[in-house]
Design an enzyme around this catalytic site. Structure first.
Site, PDB file in Angstrom:
ATOM      1  N   ASP A  24      20.967  -5.069  24.061  1.00 48.39           N
ATOM      2  CA  ASP A  24      19.858  -4.754  24.995  1.00 48.39           C
ATOM      3  C   ASP A  24      19.302  -5.948  25.777  1.00 48.39           C
ATOM      4  OD1 ASP A  24      20.289  -2.385  23.689  1.00 48.39           O
ATOM      5  OD2 ASP A  24      18.289  -2.217  22.821  1.00 48.39           O
ATOM      6  N   LYS A 129      22.508   3.537  24.772  1.00 44.34           N
ATOM      7  CA  LYS A 129      21.991   4.139  23.537  1.00 44.34           C
ATOM      8  C   LYS A 129      20.564   4.647  23.752  1.00 44.34           C
ATOM      9  CE  LYS A 129      20.529  -0.259  21.419  1.00 44.34           C
ATOM     10  NZ  LYS A 129      19.105  -0.010  21.369  1.00 44.34           N
ATOM     11  N   CYS A 162      15.628  -3.329  17.812  1.00 45.21           N
ATOM     12  CA  CYS A 162      16.989  -2.816  18.002  1.00 45.21           C
ATOM     13  C   CYS A 162      18.053  -3.649  17.299  1.00 45.21           C
ATOM     14  CB  CYS A 162      17.282  -2.684  19.482  1.00 45.21           C
ATOM     15  SG  CYS A 162      16.304  -1.367  20.233  1.00 45.21           S
TER      16      CYS A 162
END
Ligand code: C5J
Length: 222
Positions: A24, A129, A162
């Site tokens: 990310d 995701k 995450c």
């Protein structure tokens, strides 16, 4: 068999089963005007790891090892965004709202893109995701099986959300997981420190941690 100097003890790996997962590193988390800032965070903390993360990515590229980039984002109609994720709390802007980098955390919008310095090279795998963990509702497990990956190096943001969630998911699936200490960051220094400590506690109960320099040195000898 290679080995990387790591905590709590050296991380063993076979080069042909090693992959890098970069979590990310998106404009929405790292630049002003995105999701991270809408939650009241200082994004400058995250910007500081971009050069180190780039060094790690380039090291994997130089060795021809697989690199997987993840992106936390949702479909434009928000059908993959549970109301609990969008509606909780009182952010300045919510997922799907318009912002200076387009709609927040929406696939295809400028803010959802990976920062240009770390843009995936042709052939590198990109996984979108909807959750914090990269295994949930994605083809990550099948992708890793296809690559023959057994040992995973992790980088990215944020350390305790995450990155840690994905490492725990991977650990439960039997992967050996190593987190690059200086290529991950949190909006909260104390959360990063706690996450590094809890990952490697109790004999690497979730995994290992190591510096980018040690990881790259290990690749040279692997
Ligand atoms: C967060 C992430 N922090 N990529 N996402 O909401 O860690």
């Amino acid at each position: 068999m290679g080995v990387i100097a790591a905590e709590p003890f050296p991380f063993p790996f076979e080069a042909r089963s090693l992959a890098l997962i970069v979590i990310d590193m998106q404009r929405d988390f790292i630049e002003r005007g995105g999701f991270g800032e809408s939650l009241g965070n200082d994004v400058a903390r995250l910007q500081r790891i971009v050069p180190t993360t780039r060094r790690l990515i380039e090291g994997f590229r130089a060795h021809g090892l697989p690199i997987i980039h993840t992106m936390e984002c949702h479909r434009p109609d928000l059908s993959d965004c549970p109301p609990a994720k969008r509606d909780r709390g009182a952010p300045l802007a919510r997922i799907g709202d318009a912002g200076p980098m387009g709609r927040i955390l929406i696939a295809g919008e400028p803010g959802a893109a990976i920062v240009p310095e770390l843009a995936p090279a042709p052939g590198e795998i990109v996984i979108e995701k909807p959750g914090k963990g990269a295994f949930y509702a994605t083809p990550l497990q099948e992708t890793l099986q296809r690559l023959g990956a057994r040992a995973l190096v992790f980088a990215g943001v944020t350390t305790e959300v995450c990155v840690q969630t994905t490492m725990r998911e991977a650990n439960d699936r039997g992967y050996d997981c190593l987190l690059a200490e200086d290529a991950t960051e949190s909006y909260f220094a104390e959360f990063k420190a706690a996450t590094l400590a809890m990952i490697r506690a109790q004999g690497a109960i979730v995994g290992w941690t190591a510096t980018t320099s040690h990881i790259l040195e290990g690749l040279l000898n692997g």
